[in-house]
Structure formats: structure tokens, C-alpha cells
Design a protein around this motif. Structure first.
Motif, mmCIF file in Angstrom:
data_model
loop_
_atom_site.group_PDB
_atom_site.id
_atom_site.type_symbol
_atom_site.label_atom_id
_atom_site.label_comp_id
_atom_site.label_asym_id
_atom_site.label_seq_id
_atom_site.Cartn_x
_atom_site.Cartn_y
_atom_site.Cartn_z
ATOM 1 N N TRP A 123 52.591 50.823 46.735
ATOM 2 C CA TRP A 123 52.432 50.118 48.006
ATOM 3 C C TRP A 123 51.258 49.137 47.943
ATOM 4 C CZ3 TRP A 123 55.465 49.136 51.846
ATOM 5 C CH2 TRP A 123 54.941 48.655 53.041
ATOM 6 N N THR A 127 51.937 45.173 48.548
ATOM 7 C CA THR A 127 51.448 44.510 49.762
ATOM 8 C C THR A 127 50.195 43.665 49.575
ATOM 9 O OG1 THR A 127 50.151 46.460 50.379
ATOM 10 C CG2 THR A 127 52.400 46.315 51.233
ATOM 11 N N SER A 128 49.493 43.821 48.465
ATOM 12 C CA SER A 128 48.200 43.151 48.365
ATOM 13 C C SER A 128 48.292 41.664 48.040
ATOM 14 C CB SER A 128 47.300 43.863 47.356
ATOM 15 O OG SER A 128 47.865 43.854 46.078
#
Length: 149
Positions: A123, A127-128
Motif C-alpha cells: 500500500w 499510494t506514495s
């Protein structure tokens, strides 16, 4: 090492160069151009290849070089060995430096996975940033991703 059919596997001693051998894979796996041209033609070129940007000078170039060397006969004249390229960025340390064992700035992945879990780790990367930008890795940011679970 044993195969599913019970036959032993052995390493081929005739490795020219690991990058050259990687680039020859699409051809060598079918023993092209010596045989299996129909099987090769069904699978060539690859729909996409994906690797980090530091691999482009080795693997991507070798794919192009071997394709060029072997592509002098129909139906593969001047055809690239892949249709699309996904080039990933590097994983950087908290200060934006490329991770390197010689610099001592690497992170042991099993420690991160044991602490935060694989889903939180995925995740964080998902998402980064965009994958081609590269990532600054930090345990603090991984902890924030872990909090989402």
C-alpha cells in the motif's frame, strides 16, 4: 534441483554475460532462429517489459541488440522485441540517495514485512508516488501506511 517430471536441472556453463543472456531469452527459449519459428512468431514481440531504470543499459539494450542481430530475415525485419516499456524508478533512502550495500543505506525487507506486513508495504508503494518516479523509503512512512490497515 529436480523438475516436475523428475529430471535433474543443471546450470548452463556457457554464460556469455548475464545481461546478454537476459536479452537473448526471448529467442533462446524457443531455440530461434534454428527451429520453432512458428512458436517464436506467436510470442514475439513481448507486449511489455518492466524493470527499474538502472536495468535499461543492460537488459533492454541486450534485447534490442539481439533482436537487431537476428532480425535480418522476414517476418521480423526491424521489429523491436517489445511493444511497450514500463520503466520503474529506484527505491531511494530517506535522504533521496540510491540504496546501496556499499553505502550502508539499505533496509532489510524482512524486518519491514515482519513489522508492518506485506499489505501495508504494498500500500505504501502503491499510494506514495507514481512507479516511474522512484520512492523515498522510510520506516516512518511505512508506519503511516500500516495505520490504514
Amino acid at each position: 534441483m529436480e523438475t516436475a517430471c523428475g529430471e535433474p536441472m543443471t546450470r548452463v556453463p556457457e554464460v556469455i554475460d548475464v545481461w546478454f543472456d537476459s536479452g537473448a531469452m526471448p529467442f533462446a527459449q524457443h531455440h530461434y532462429p534454428f527451429e520453432h519459428e512458428d512458436r517464436f512468431a506467436e510470442r514475439f514481440p513481448a507486449d511489455f517489459i518492466c524493470e527499474a531504470q538502472d536495468q535499461t543499459r543492460g537488459w533492454f539494450y541486450s534485447l534490442l541488440a539481439v533482436a537487431t542481430l537476428l532480425g535480418q530475415q522476414p517476418p521480423f525485419d526491424r521489429q523491436a522485441p517489445y511493444k511497450n516499456v514500463v520503466c520503474l524508478g529506484l527505491i531511494l533512502d530517506e535522504d533521496g540517495q540510491k540504496m546501496s550495500k556499499s553505502k550502508g543505506n539499505t533496509v532489510e525487507p524482512w524486518q519491514v514485512l515482519d513489522t508492518y506486513g506485506a499489505d501495508a508495504f504494498r500500500w505504501y508503494f502503491f499510494t506514495s508516488k507514481q512507479p516511474w518516479d522512484g520512492y523515498r523509503f522510510s520506516r516512518r512512512r511505512s508506519a503511516r501506511a500500516y495505520a490504514c490497515f
